[in-house]
Design a protein around this motif. Structure first.
Motif, mmCIF file in Angstrom:
data_model
loop_
_atom_site.group_PDB
_atom_site.id
_atom_site.type_symbol
_atom_site.label_atom_id
_atom_site.label_comp_id
_atom_site.label_asym_id
_atom_site.label_seq_id
_atom_site.Cartn_x
_atom_site.Cartn_y
_atom_site.Cartn_z
ATOM 1 N N GLY A 48 0.801 -1.215 0.000
ATOM 2 C CA GLY A 48 0.000 0.000 0.000
ATOM 3 C C GLY A 48 0.838 1.272 0.000
ATOM 4 N N ILE A 49 2.005 1.245 -0.645
ATOM 5 C CA ILE A 49 2.873 2.429 -0.686
ATOM 6 C C ILE A 49 2.399 3.406 -1.757
ATOM 7 N N LYS A 50 2.756 4.667 -1.570
ATOM 8 C CA LYS A 50 2.411 5.701 -2.543
ATOM 9 C C LYS A 50 3.285 5.519 -3.792
ATOM 10 N N PRO A 51 2.753 5.899 -4.973
ATOM 11 C CA PRO A 51 3.519 5.732 -6.207
ATOM 12 C C PRO A 51 4.876 6.451 -6.198
ATOM 13 N N GLU A 52 4.976 7.576 -5.461
ATOM 14 C CA GLU A 52 6.245 8.333 -5.458
ATOM 15 C C GLU A 52 7.220 7.847 -4.378
ATOM 16 N N ALA A 53 6.917 6.733 -3.745
ATOM 17 C CA ALA A 53 7.798 6.199 -2.694
ATOM 18 C C ALA A 53 9.185 5.872 -3.256
ATOM 19 N N THR A 54 10.176 5.916 -2.368
ATOM 20 C CA THR A 54 11.533 5.518 -2.754
ATOM 21 C C THR A 54 11.768 4.100 -2.258
ATOM 22 N N ASP A 109 23.741 -16.512 -6.437
ATOM 23 C CA ASP A 109 22.450 -17.118 -6.779
ATOM 24 C C ASP A 109 21.277 -16.462 -6.056
ATOM 25 N N GLU A 110 21.438 -15.176 -5.689
ATOM 26 C CA GLU A 110 20.323 -14.425 -5.114
ATOM 27 C C GLU A 110 19.255 -14.197 -6.186
ATOM 28 N N ILE A 111 18.009 -14.085 -5.772
ATOM 29 C CA ILE A 111 16.965 -13.674 -6.715
ATOM 30 C C ILE A 111 17.286 -12.244 -7.126
ATOM 31 N N ASN A 112 17.267 -11.995 -8.418
ATOM 32 C CA ASN A 112 17.589 -10.670 -8.933
ATOM 33 C C ASN A 112 16.355 -9.770 -8.843
ATOM 34 N N PRO A 113 16.420 -8.700 -8.034
ATOM 35 C CA PRO A 113 15.256 -7.810 -7.911
ATOM 36 C C PRO A 113 15.133 -6.810 -9.066
ATOM 37 N N ALA A 114 16.042 -6.846 -10.048
ATOM 38 C CA ALA A 114 16.026 -5.850 -11.132
ATOM 39 C C ALA A 114 14.689 -5.806 -11.887
ATOM 40 N N PRO A 115 14.072 -6.948 -12.248
ATOM 41 C CA PRO A 115 12.775 -6.851 -12.931
ATOM 42 C C PRO A 115 11.702 -6.187 -12.066
ATOM 43 N N LEU A 116 11.698 -6.471 -10.771
ATOM 44 C CA LEU A 116 10.756 -5.827 -9.850
ATOM 45 C C LEU A 116 11.027 -4.330 -9.798
ATOM 46 N N MET A 117 12.282 -3.953 -9.725
ATOM 47 C CA MET A 117 12.635 -2.533 -9.620
ATOM 48 C C MET A 117 12.276 -1.779 -10.901
ATOM 49 N N THR A 118 12.461 -2.420 -12.058
ATOM 50 C CA THR A 118 12.077 -1.801 -13.327
ATOM 51 C C THR A 118 10.571 -1.535 -13.347
ATOM 52 N N TRP A 119 9.786 -2.507 -12.861
ATOM 53 C CA TRP A 119 8.340 -2.348 -12.782
ATOM 54 C C TRP A 119 7.980 -1.224 -11.815
ATOM 55 N N LEU A 120 8.640 -1.182 -10.647
ATOM 56 C CA LEU A 120 8.362 -0.133 -9.659
ATOM 57 C C LEU A 120 8.629 1.250 -10.239
ATOM 58 N N GLN A 121 9.720 1.376 -10.991
ATOM 59 C CA GLN A 121 10.025 2.671 -11.610
ATOM 60 C C GLN A 121 8.918 3.061 -12.597
ATOM 61 N N ALA A 122 8.437 2.104 -13.369
ATOM 62 C CA ALA A 122 7.352 2.380 -14.324
ATOM 63 C C ALA A 122 6.080 2.796 -13.596
ATOM 64 N N GLU A 123 5.907 2.341 -12.347
ATOM 65 C CA GLU A 123 4.743 2.691 -11.532
ATOM 66 C C GLU A 123 4.913 4.050 -10.827
ATOM 67 N N GLY A 124 6.096 4.674 -10.970
ATOM 68 C CA GLY A 124 6.313 6.002 -10.409
ATOM 69 C C GLY A 124 7.217 6.053 -9.183
ATOM 70 N N CYS A 125 7.708 4.906 -8.738
ATOM 71 C CA CYS A 125 8.614 4.891 -7.578
ATOM 72 C C CYS A 125 9.988 5.417 -7.961
ATOM 73 N N LYS A 126 10.651 6.025 -6.992
ATOM 74 C CA LYS A 126 12.060 6.373 -7.151
ATOM 75 C C LYS A 126 12.849 5.166 -6.658
ATOM 76 N N LEU A 127 13.981 4.901 -7.274
ATOM 77 C CA LEU A 127 14.790 3.740 -6.924
ATOM 78 C C LEU A 127 16.125 4.149 -6.333
#
Length: 190
Positions: free
Chosen positions: A41-47, A56-74
């Motif tokens: 429930g975070i605001k779109p402009e959240a960082t 072998d960590e799960i790569n969060p890059a695809p999630l972060m790319t999606w978050l940026q498209a949703e308006g989040c700062k990274l």
């Protein structure tokens, strides 16, 4: 002894994560990205501070790319030295990165420092209480402690479902996660 218990679990967890990576591969990153962070429930402009996956960590890059498209700062973490919390610097996919310890790429010094609203946290093992086992440097424990003194934040572990254990040995300085996001969905920590 607590240190021995953590060391033993760390060795077991590294193997468990390696096996999960071999079983799921890049599909795990896609499934985590598909979950998104709407459950917070975070605001779109959240960082949102992520991390540059290693081994072998799960790569969060695809999630972060999606978050940026949703308006989040990274943002991504930058190490300041042993015994110190991480500093988060603004980052966007495609930015030039600086090489750092353990083969981790970090944002360059010209990127502004930020105090994120959400911190995505790598881990080796986690339990239902929200305790996590990392690599043993304490960087994220110090960072979460520091940020929680500044403002309310949400700490979200990123993990394979197979990384969940009955109990992570915890000490007084261990900071708890609020959520763990796995390929099968978000898990709220108790």
């Amino acid at each position: 002894m607590m240190a021995d218990a953590k060391k033993e679990l760390r060795a077991e967890a590294l193997l468990r994560r390696k096996e999960a990576f071999e079983r799921h591969g890049p599909e795990a990153s896609r499934l985590v990205a598909a979950q998104g962070l709407d459950f917070l429930g975070i605001k779109p402009e959240a960082t949102v501070s992520g991390f540059a996956a290693i081994r072998d960590e799960i790569n969060p890059a695809p999630l972060m790319t999606w978050l940026q498209a949703e308006g989040c700062k990274l943002a991504l973490p930058v190490m300041q030295g042993r015994g110190k919390p991480l500093v988060m610097r603004l980052w966007s996919p495609g930015d030039v990165m600086a090489p750092a310890a353990w083969g981790i790429a970090e944002p360059t010094d010209d990127k502004p420092e930020v105090d994120p609203d959400v911190v995505l946290v790598p881990l080796l093992a986690f339990d239902a209480r929200g305790y996590r086992l990392g690599y043993g440097g304490g960087f994220y424990d110090r960072t979460l402690n520091h940020l929680r003194k500044i403002k309310p934040i949400i700490a979200v572990g990123i993990a394979y479902d197979e990384q969940k254990v009955d109990a992570v040995p915890a000490e007084s300085y261990d900071e708890k996660l609020d959520w763990v996001l796995t390929p099968s969905g978000p898990q709220k920590c108790q």
